[in-house]
Design an enzyme around this catalytic site. Structure first.
Site, PDB file in Angstrom:
ATOM      1  N   CYS A 124     -68.694  24.731  37.019  1.00  0.00           N
ATOM      2  CA  CYS A 124     -69.634  23.474  36.949  1.00  0.00           C
ATOM      3  C   CYS A 124     -69.086  22.153  37.309  1.00  0.00           C
ATOM      4  O   CYS A 124     -69.770  21.541  37.940  1.00  0.00           O
ATOM      5  CB  CYS A 124     -70.480  23.772  35.819  1.00  0.00           C
ATOM      6  SG  CYS A 124     -71.219  25.373  35.312  1.00  0.00           S
ATOM      7  N   HIS A 164     -79.384  23.282  38.783  1.00  0.00           N
ATOM      8  CA  HIS A 164     -77.990  23.195  38.694  1.00  0.00           C
ATOM      9  C   HIS A 164     -77.274  23.958  39.531  1.00  0.00           C
ATOM     10  O   HIS A 164     -76.767  25.076  39.154  1.00  0.00           O
ATOM     11  CB  HIS A 164     -77.674  23.380  37.111  1.00  0.00           C
ATOM     12  CG  HIS A 164     -76.243  23.498  36.972  1.00  0.00           C
ATOM     13  ND1 HIS A 164     -75.151  22.631  37.427  1.00  0.00           N
ATOM     14  CD2 HIS A 164     -75.866  24.362  35.952  1.00  0.00           C
ATOM     15  CE1 HIS A 164     -73.866  22.987  36.990  1.00  0.00           C
ATOM     16  NE2 HIS A 164     -74.196  23.858  35.855  1.00  0.00           N
ATOM     17  N   CYS A 201     -70.613  20.406  30.613  1.00  0.00           N
ATOM     18  CA  CYS A 201     -69.704  21.532  29.984  1.00  0.00           C
ATOM     19  C   CYS A 201     -69.373  22.528  31.349  1.00  0.00           C
ATOM     20  O   CYS A 201     -69.791  22.212  32.285  1.00  0.00           O
ATOM     21  CB  CYS A 201     -70.463  22.423  28.924  1.00  0.00           C
ATOM     22  SG  CYS A 201     -72.207  23.225  29.768  1.00  0.00           S
ATOM     23  N   GLY A 233     -67.668  26.479  32.280  1.00  0.00           N
ATOM     24  CA  GLY A 233     -67.552  27.719  32.073  1.00  0.00           C
ATOM     25  C   GLY A 233     -66.261  28.061  31.643  1.00  0.00           C
ATOM     26  O   GLY A 233     -65.279  27.122  32.120  1.00  0.00           O
TER      27      GLY A 233
END
Length: 417
Positions: free
Chosen positions: A98, A351, A382, A384
């Site tokens: 991300c 996203h 945040c 993964g």
């Protein structure tokens, strides 16, 4: 002979993105290539900044989480060539899930600070319709056999449910209320024309439907109510708390930003929308990856010589409402604090994994321009497998508030003086 090197100031010149689409056959980008979305962004950056000679671009860094197919083949280089940049301009691909675009920015910004680059383009793309999350992944069996990570760590929805377990004060009702507020704030920002200025129109063609010019985001659901969200199922756990309504969806989209040294921006007459102060990445237990922004922020604040109370604007990626609320609770910030995600966030706008970091930066830069009373802002997210990322920026328009000089100096240790 060893040369003495001085770290240079890095500035955010400009940023753009495509409208975000819904992943899947019905989405606006179902028949559009991922690399073509990036090309649109690069071309728009160059069009918007005509005083920048294309040959002065020193690097193109483009992130993608699934680096295969139309978002493979070293996409930073291929997108640069497809966008018409000179063959002398190199490029590379990068992956930090991300935080891909955010890492593309911080990596090339470090090169600017060191003196290796003067001007760079950094961004990201994710076509989740063509490349579903985890497609082609082959996790090493040692992760499970040696219990290196909790099995839940490989499913982001499960990690969000784990955060709820860890923080029982963050109820589903709080998350749904936060999600509704995100939808409302995005709708208000659209109404005030605060989003559209950084969107690159993308023409798409679908079989039997002809051409469509896409100029707005596809995922938002304005008018969503808490009652609407209360009826949604919780797919990751029976009687759970994470639903499609209080989490970001599956999306397609691309972003790109133009960064430069402060000296080069002045030389070429490029605008300065933000100045980079510090950045940090941190690791956490993979099964609660959503808490990652907390240690990353603490580290970035320490490097900048700042406190959380110094931050006047927050752009937090809304992968899950519980992840944002865990951050706010840790730092004692109210759910509805006006400094947080003024234009709404990923729950509403979408996203597309590796692209989202630059969307946060675009929105922060726009808010800096609107509100010169704010000196420092933050983009954070945040990641993964248990990580967090935070970048702290300074508002170059701050002097307009009449409170002090426009920019802070930086001591040799990297702290703002």
């Amino acid at each position: 002979m060893v040369q003495n090197r001085q770290v240079r100031d890095v500035v955010f010149v400009d940023g753009v993105r495509t409208p975000f689409g819904k992943a899947g056959e019905k989405g606006i980008y179902a028949d559009t290539r991922a690399d073509d979305l990036v090309v649109k962004c690069i071309r728009e950056l160059m069009r918007r900044n005509p005083s920048l000679p294309p040959e002065r671009v020193d690097e193109v860094s483009i992130a993608a989480t699934t680096q295969t197919g139309d978002q493979g083949l070293t996409i930073g280089r291929t997108a640069a060539l497809l966008a018409g940049l000179p063959q002398s301009v190199p490029g590379f691909a990068i992956d930090r899930m991300c935080a891909g675009a955010m890492t593309a920015v911080t990596t090339t910004a470090s090169g600017i600070g060191f003196g290796a680059y003067d001007v760079v383009i950094a961004g990201g793309v994710e076509h989740m319709g063509h490349h579903p999350m985890g497609e082609g992944a082959d996790p090493n069996p040692r992760f499970m056999s040696e219990r290196l990570v909790d099995p839940a760590a490989l499913n982001m929805g499960n990690t969000a449910e784990n955060l709820h377990d860890r923080f029982p004060a963050i109820t589903k009702e709080r998350c749904d209320a936060y999600a509704v507020a995100s939808q409302s704030k995005l709708a208000a920002a659209y109404e005030k024309q605060q989003i559209q200025a950084d969107l690159v129109p993308v023409a798409t063609r679908k079989s039997g439907q002809g051409w469509t010019l896409n100029t707005v985001d596809e995922p938002p659901r304005p008018g969503t109510t808490v009652a609407d969200l209360a009826t949604l199922r919780t797919p990751f756990r029976a009687h759970g708390r994470v639903s499609a309504g209080n989490a970001a969806g599956l999306n397609d989209g691309a972003t790109a930003a133009l960064l430069a040294s402060a000296e080069t921006a002045a030389e070429l007459g490029l605008p300065v929308k933000m100045r980079l102060l510090s950045y940090a990445f941190a690791g956490v237990a993979p099964e609660v990856m959503g808490i990652g922004p907390v240690p990353a922020t603490e580290k970035a604040l320490r490097l900048a010589g700042l406190d959380i109370t110094d931050i006047g604007l927050f752009e937090i990626n809304e992968a899950f409402a519980v992840q944002v609320l865990s951050f706010l609770d840790h730092f004692g910030i109210a759910d509805d604090d006006a400094r947080v995600n003024r234009y709404g966030g990923a729950i509403a706008v979408g996203h597309p994994l590796a692209s989202s970091g630059v969307r946060l930066m675009n929105q922060l830069a726009r808010q800096f321009e609107e509100d010169p009373s704010v000196r420092y802002g933050m983009t954070t997210m945040c990641i993964g497998l248990g990580m967090g990322a935070t970048v702290i920026w300074e508002n170059p328009h701050w002097a307009a508030s009449g409170t002090a000089a426009a920019t802070a100096t930086t001591d040799p240790e990297g702290s703002a003086a």
